[in-house]
Design a protein around this motif. Structure first.
Motif, mmCIF file in Angstrom:
data_model
loop_
_atom_site.group_PDB
_atom_site.id
_atom_site.type_symbol
_atom_site.label_atom_id
_atom_site.label_comp_id
_atom_site.label_asym_id
_atom_site.label_seq_id
_atom_site.Cartn_x
_atom_site.Cartn_y
_atom_site.Cartn_z
ATOM 1 N N TYR A 99 -0.881 -1.080 -3.692
ATOM 2 C CA TYR A 99 -1.162 -1.214 -5.126
ATOM 3 C C TYR A 99 -2.569 -0.744 -5.440
ATOM 4 N N PHE A 114 -4.234 3.310 -5.269
ATOM 5 C CA PHE A 114 -4.233 4.317 -6.325
ATOM 6 C C PHE A 114 -5.537 4.316 -7.126
ATOM 7 N N PHE A 130 7.758 6.018 -5.082
ATOM 8 C CA PHE A 130 6.718 4.986 -5.100
ATOM 9 C C PHE A 130 7.204 3.736 -4.374
ATOM 10 N N TYR A 136 6.937 4.261 -0.759
ATOM 11 C CA TYR A 136 5.531 4.181 -0.348
ATOM 12 C C TYR A 136 5.149 2.733 -0.068
ATOM 13 N N TYR A 137 5.576 1.825 -0.932
ATOM 14 C CA TYR A 137 5.309 0.395 -0.706
ATOM 15 C C TYR A 137 6.012 -0.114 0.555
ATOM 16 N N THR A 142 4.099 3.324 -13.141
ATOM 17 C CA THR A 142 5.182 3.525 -12.180
ATOM 18 C C THR A 142 4.914 2.727 -10.912
ATOM 19 N N SER A 143 3.660 2.700 -10.479
ATOM 20 C CA SER A 143 3.304 1.912 -9.304
ATOM 21 C C SER A 143 3.542 0.425 -9.545
ATOM 22 N N GLN A 144 3.208 -0.059 -10.734
ATOM 23 C CA GLN A 144 3.425 -1.463 -11.060
ATOM 24 C C GLN A 144 4.907 -1.824 -10.960
#
Length: 525
Positions: free
Chosen positions: A157, A160, A201, A204-205, A246-248
């Motif tokens: 998180y 970025f 994404f 990625y997490y 988008t990451s959230q």
């Protein structure tokens, strides 16, 4: 005999308990004026004994305690290379008890509630017992681990933050580690989810990036999405905002993948969220709104609460402990009267302070003991009238010295929360961000974020009578029972603990007024 707990990594803290009561929580950052300070990580070896000796002297001077029965600690915090931090030589205790990182988080959350049973999820950048742990608190005496996952949602998180142009970049990622996440949350509200990016994404997490491999994983993420993760060409404006959003959502989706089986297994239990990732108010609010169960987040879910959790796990209180204002007192309290006389300060009256707020003055407040944790406010606050259009911009640029987009929180009386916000019940700490009711958004312009939300804090007369009465009188004069309330610090510094630091902010910024104890300092009036 009293007991002590000691946590030495980032957000280090010392907690003292006597006869079943927590009598003080000492967050090291507030002693050092170094945000997120750690005893083991951030201090060079020769300064550590001095700091700990200073803290122990404070405990002796303030509470008359110089020896302890038990000392609780985490072994991961007491090793630097092959050299032990010599805390055992400095803390005089009969017994030293090693503890667990996530279990301490779990206890910190559970024992600040009155729940007799709960589901607890502790998730952060990791400790000596994992990264994402799930617990079942069966009763007030037993918190049992039921599963754990080797997935760190915190590192990806914040990673970025180096690449988003609206965020003030830190010199190194390890320095941004504990500050980027909150800034990214503020940017999310300006962005849109890119559905084509989203599965990449999420992956990625799931890959659990860390300091050794994240650059390679980001390169691959860029190849999959067409994004360029290049610190020399950071992503600003809508592109950067969309990355943040988008990451959230990827963060939320992967959390739900891990959490849903346990939510299904324990459908009738309240949910407690702890660990540094529980500072993510967007996820907290989603869970609060969508789950048919209570959701609780303490004011100190991050590592500053681990020492508290160690001690609460020792005490195992039968009823909830409120440690909102269990922090340290003013470290230079003996200087107050000299400042009052030198600056011709007046005795504080609620009437004069309300007049200042109604007239748009920015007021710093330093009263009583410090709050414990980043989600508690009221005794170390900057307050002002939320109805002024440009108040957010003034605070960000000319007082707090932080990025333009970052929102400010409101505080209101508990009984009024549903009048102003789409929220029911208590929000004693700023752990949720419900929407402001449509009819109040123009009047509460400086606390309403771009997406219509606000990180609301509720207060009762029992919890903070001074603040409660101030809101009551402010409403009588302004017609608004809400005050803008932000932490009394400036960018890069922790919440302050000295009158001298408060006066420095007062002198060097566009703050108009200052409340130190029962005295009212005013300029340009």
């Amino acid at each position: 005999m009293a007991n002590i707990s000691f946590y030495g990594s980032h957000n280090a803290a010392v907690v003292v308990e006597d006869q079943g009561k927590i009598i003080t929580v000492i967050e090291v950052e507030r002693f050092l004026t170094q945000k997120n300070a750690g005893y083991s990580q951030y201090l060079v070896s020769y300064t550590r004994p001095f700091l700990l000796t200073h803290i122990l002297q404070y405990i002796k001077d303030e509470f008359g305690i110089s020896e302890f029965d038990k000392c609780y600690y985490l072994n991961a915090d007491t090793i630097e290379g092959s050299q032990k931090v010599h805390y055992q030589e400095l803390i005089p205790a009969k017994e030293y008890i090693n503890s667990l990182h996530h279990l301490s988080h779990a206890a910190c959350g559970f024992y600040q509630t009155d729940y007799n049973e709960a589901l607890i999820i502790s998730f952060d950048g990791g400790g000596n017992d994992g990264f994402f742990n799930v617990y079942h608190a069966e009763d007030r005496n037993n918190i049992n681990l039921i599963d754990k996952f080797n997935i760190d949602l915190g590192f990806p998180y914040m990673s970025f933050g180096d690449y988003l142009g609206d965020i003030r970049r830190e010199p190194a990622l390890n320095l941004g580690n504990l500050v980027y996440a909150g800034k990214i949350m503020g940017l999310c509200s300006y962005g849109n989810v890119n559905e084509q990016w989203l599965p990449h994404f999420e992956e990625y997490y799931r890959r659990k990036p860390d300091g050794l491999n994240y650059l390679q994983y980001l390169k691959e993420l860029g190849e999959q999405t067409g994004l360029s993760f290049d610190m020399g060409n950071r992503m600003s404006g809508q592109l950067g905002w969309d990355v943040a959003k988008t990451s959230q959502i990827a963060f939320e989706n992967v959390f739900m993948e891990l959490a849903q089986p346990f939510l299904d297994q324990f459908p009738n239990l309240p949910l407690i969220l702890v660990g540094g990732c529980a500072l993510n108010i967007l996820l907290n609010t989603k869970l609060h709104q969508e789950l048919n169960r209570p959701v609780f987040v303490p004011p100190n879910p991050n590592d500053c609460g681990i020492a508290t959790g160690m001690m609460l796990n020792h005490i195992k209180p039968e009823r909830a402990i409120d440690i909102t204002y269990a922090g340290i007192g003013i470290l230079d309290k003996h200087t107050l009267m000299s400042h009052v006389e030198e600056r011709h300060a007046k005795r504080l009256t609620t009437e004069n302070l309300v007049d200042d707020l109604v007239n748009g003055k920015i007021v710093g407040v330093v009263r009583g003991n410090s709050e414990h944790g980043p989600r508690a406010l009221g005794n170390r606050s900057i307050i002002c009238n939320p109805a002024y259009d440009n108040m957010k911009d003034i605070l960000n640029a000319k007082v707090k010295n932080r990025e333009w987009y970052r929102p400010f929180a409101p505080v209101c009386k508990l009984e009024d929360v549903s009048k102003y916000f789409n929220f029911e019940g208590e929000s004693k700490w700023m752990g949720f961000c419900p929407t402001v009711k449509e009819e109040w958004r123009e009047k509460l312009v400086s606390i309403t974020h771009v997406d219509g939300t606000a990180r609301v804090q509720t207060v009762t007369k029992e919890q903070n009578p001074w603040l409660y009465d101030l809101i009551t009188e402010f409403e009588k004069k302004s017609g608004i029972g809400v005050i803008l309330n932000t932490s009394f610090n400036v960018n890069g510094k922790p919440i302050l603990s000295r009158y001298s630091d408060a006066l420095w902010v007062y002198d060097k910024t566009e703050m108009d007024c200052l409340v130190l104890g029962d005295y009212h300092f005013r300029k340009n009036i």
